[in-house]
Design a protein around this motif. Structure first.
Motif, mmCIF file in Angstrom:
data_model
loop_
_atom_site.group_PDB
_atom_site.id
_atom_site.type_symbol
_atom_site.label_atom_id
_atom_site.label_comp_id
_atom_site.label_asym_id
_atom_site.label_seq_id
_atom_site.Cartn_x
_atom_site.Cartn_y
_atom_site.Cartn_z
ATOM 1 N N UNK A 89 -20.065 23.731 -41.607
ATOM 2 C CA UNK A 89 -19.208 22.616 -41.988
ATOM 3 C C UNK A 89 -18.754 21.862 -40.735
ATOM 4 N N UNK A 90 -18.351 22.630 -39.723
ATOM 5 C CA UNK A 90 -17.884 22.005 -38.484
ATOM 6 C C UNK A 90 -19.028 21.301 -37.775
ATOM 7 N N UNK A 91 -20.209 21.922 -37.804
ATOM 8 C CA UNK A 91 -21.344 21.327 -37.114
ATOM 9 C C UNK A 91 -21.768 20.028 -37.788
ATOM 10 N N UNK A 92 -21.658 19.970 -39.117
ATOM 11 C CA UNK A 92 -22.129 18.797 -39.845
ATOM 12 C C UNK A 92 -21.082 17.693 -39.931
ATOM 13 N N UNK A 93 -19.804 18.086 -39.891
ATOM 14 C CA UNK A 93 -18.752 17.099 -40.088
ATOM 15 C C UNK A 93 -17.944 16.947 -38.808
ATOM 16 N N UNK A 94 -18.217 15.908 -38.019
ATOM 17 C CA UNK A 94 -17.534 15.761 -36.732
ATOM 18 C C UNK A 94 -16.019 15.610 -36.874
ATOM 19 N N UNK A 95 -15.570 15.144 -38.047
ATOM 20 C CA UNK A 95 -14.128 14.957 -38.213
ATOM 21 C C UNK A 95 -13.393 16.273 -38.033
ATOM 22 N N UNK A 96 -14.014 17.366 -38.530
ATOM 23 C CA UNK A 96 -13.364 18.668 -38.471
ATOM 24 C C UNK A 96 -13.345 19.190 -37.037
#
Lengths: 335, 285
Positions: A325-332
């Motif tokens: 999730x973190x790798x795919x979503x830079x916002x996180x």
């Protein structure tokens, strides 16, 4: 990113400890166990030695630590020994099955490939099939395909796997004879004919699992696509004159996949837990069948180890889901 | 206007519940009756459907319809009891975590850890280890029932707890709670009179899904031979018994399977319908 992963790894350590404690204590605190569960056929002096080794007369905390040492130190060392031919775990007491009188891990290593092939393959195929299913449903909400998917998903959630699997096995394997009724573990793929046999014996369990999971994952993908479709950047892409195909595949799908990837990772443990049922029906000689066999034979060390492995799988999948999730979503990552 | 799913689910569930509850009056054959005369018993085995036995008889000559109705009573009772246990536990944990700041971190960490337990393997192990002891302590019928309900309830409360906590966290900032605090109401009173009534709606949706989950899990456990003992019919254990004869008598697997599917389908429809009914944003979709 690295700090995030490190922090996430640190959190899984206490979780793993809590879970291992629960798994250990459930088996350990059960009435009469573990000493009275040792088969009656074992002579008295051997029994006394086993009890001594298990530390039955020691406090529960000490027994738990002994068990942790076996699980986290001796067994991995033994695995290294087996791979590289070293002798680091020699002379140490390994977790021993009461059924086979051999190390539990050997049985598990024997059974794991079948489970990975059948259950893992079915889940993977389901995830791949979910892509077109979800995309088409999201593009025409309320359309024929979308309604059909809604109905199939509802049925898929309500129909227990053991029923569909039993009926599919009855119809295609027993009645029509298109596929074998039992999985042949000894089959080695050496030429085209044996490859065909392997495909045929995997077809039913993999198919049932793939269809059931494709409907569920497709449903998630549909919902995720619906969230992304009305966003401004999609509109901008359309305004720039990109083809609908390009808009959907390049600008919508990657964003919609972020939550879906997490769902896929989080669903993995449930699917492997469900392997117990699938393997029983299609007579696949995998890890789930091993657990059921061990339960019927009251083989406590085997049961404890397999349940713990399942728990490790859950923690691992949670970890993978979070990191993905973190790798795919830079916002996180930067938030 | 009520959602079509809600109506369909409710009607289906009411029909099933009525059939199962009124079973002994609707279909008065004894589900446990095995003919004491061996010749007649042998002749009554594995009969196909007929006027006397609409769904046929099983391998001991017992009427399948009567067994299906009796099994349904137990299956539904297991689902409902496990749901009550899970909802009570989940609401308690969720409300405490949401209301008492100091407990929040600990309780939610615990909930997360509990969610990481491998459900099916652990349930199988729990039943294997404690079934004999439970039968001895509480009797051959009550023992397994209480054990299974407890095991299912204890492993299903986590989603309810998370939901309740989230609701409480948003409710506690609302004016009417502030007002209640302002006039001097204490925690327990606010929880009883202001939080719990407002929690009822979202928890209800989670509760319906809990029932479906529990019925499914019980049937999986019975199916694997680790649920109720053989002479104690539930839909799952009937299916388990029928599996040996599935090639010659598929009806013995099909009927209990259909009953489970219909029940779970009804509950899912009900849950989905309720969710749409309670959340106006979803209503027009």
């Amino acid at each position: 990113m690295r700090r995030y992963i490190a922090r996430r790894l640190l959190i899984s350590v206490p979780t793993l400890l809590v879970i291992s404690a629960v798994v250990f204590l459930v088996v350990d605190l059960a009435p009469g166990s573990p000493a009275s569960q040792i088969p009656q056929t074992i002579p008295a002096e051997v029994r006394a030695r086993i009890i001594e080794q298990m530390g039955v007369n020691e406090p529960a905390l000490w027994r738990y630590l002994l068990w942790l040492r076996q699980v986290f130190m001796i067994e991995p060392l033994a695995a290294l020994d087996a791979t590289f031919g070293t002798a680091m775990a020699e002379g140490q007491a390994r977790i021993t099955s009461w059924q086979s009188r051999g190390p539990v891990m050997e049985v598990i290593a024997e059974r794991l490939p079948q489970t990975l092939a059948v259950v893992g393959g079915g889940y993977l195929l389901g995830a791949v099939l979910a892509l077109p299913i979800g995309i088409v449903a999201a593009l025409r909400p309320g359309g024929l395909w979308d309604r059909g998917l809604g109905l199939v998903t509802l049925l898929g959630v309500s129909l227990p796997t053991f029923l569909t699997a039993a009926l599919v096995s009855l119809l295609f394997a027993a009645r029509l004879g298109w596929f074998p009724t039992a999985y042949d573990t000894t089959l080695r793929v050496t030429d085209w004919a044996s490859l065909g046999q392997q495909v045929r014996q995997m077809a039913l369990p993999v198919g049932v699992l793939a269809l059931a999971n494709a409907a569920v994952i497709g449903r998630y993908l549909r919902a995720a696509m619906q969230e992304v479709l009305p966003q401004d950047h999609v509109r901008a892409a359309r305004a720039r004159g990109l083809s609908e195909m390009r808009v959907v595949l390049v600008h919508v799908l990657p964003n919609a996949l972020i939550p879906v990837v997490t769902v896929i990772a989080l669903g993995l443990p449930t699917v492997f837990g469900g392997a117990i049922v699938t393997e029983t029906i299609f007579k696949v000689n995998g890890i789930g069948a091993a657990l059921i066999g061990a339960i019927r034979a009251s083989d406590l060390p085997m049961v404890q180890t397999i349940v713990f492995l399942f728990a490790v799988l859950v923690v691992l999948c949670n970890l993978i889901a979070d990191v993905l999730y973190a790798a795919l979503d830079p916002r996180l990552r930067h938030g | 206007m009520a959602d079509a799913r809600l109506v369909a689910g409710l009607a289906l569930l009411a029909g099933l519940a009525a059939a199962v509850a009124l079973g002994p009056w609707l279909w008065p054959l004894d589900p446990t009756f095995i003919d004491p005369d061996p010749v007649r018993m042998l002749a009554a085995r594995n009969l196909p459907g007929s006027a006397a036995h609409p769904l046929g008889t099983d391998q001991l000559g017992r009427d399948l319809l009567a067994r299906l109705l009796q099994g349904g009573r137990i299956s539904l009772a297991v689902g409902l009891s496990a749901m009550v246990l899970a909802v009570t536990l989940g609401t308690a944990v969720g409300v405490l975590a949401g209301w008492v700041r100091g407990l929040d971190g600990l309780l939610m960490r615990l909930t997360d850890a509990w969610l990481s337990l491998p459900l099916l393997p652990l349930l199988l192990v729990l039943l294997m280890l404690f079934r004999d002891a439970a039968s001895r302590a509480l009797g051959p019928e009550a023992g397994p029932f209480i054990l299974i309900v407890a095991a299912l309830g204890l492993t299903a409360w986590m989603p309810v707890a998370r939901l309740a906590r989230a609701e409480v966290l948003s409710l506690r900032e609302r004016d009417f709670i502030r007002a209640a605090q302002g006039i001097g109401a204490r925690g327990p009173r606010i929880i009883r009179h202001h939080l719990l009534p407002n929690l009822a709606a979202p928890v209800l949706v989670a509760a319906t899904l809990c029932v479906a989950e529990a019925i499914l899990l019980e049937s999986v456990l019975s199916f694997l031979g680790q649920g109720f003992p053989p002479d104690f019919p539930t839909w799952g254990s009937l299916l388990h018994e029928g599996l040996d004869d599935i090639r010659s008598h598929p009806g013995r697997v099909l009927w209990p399977g259909l009953a489970i599917t219909l029940t779970v389908l009804a509950v899912n429809l009900l849950g989905e319908g309720l969710r749409r009914q309670l959340d106006p944003r979803l209503r027009d979709l």
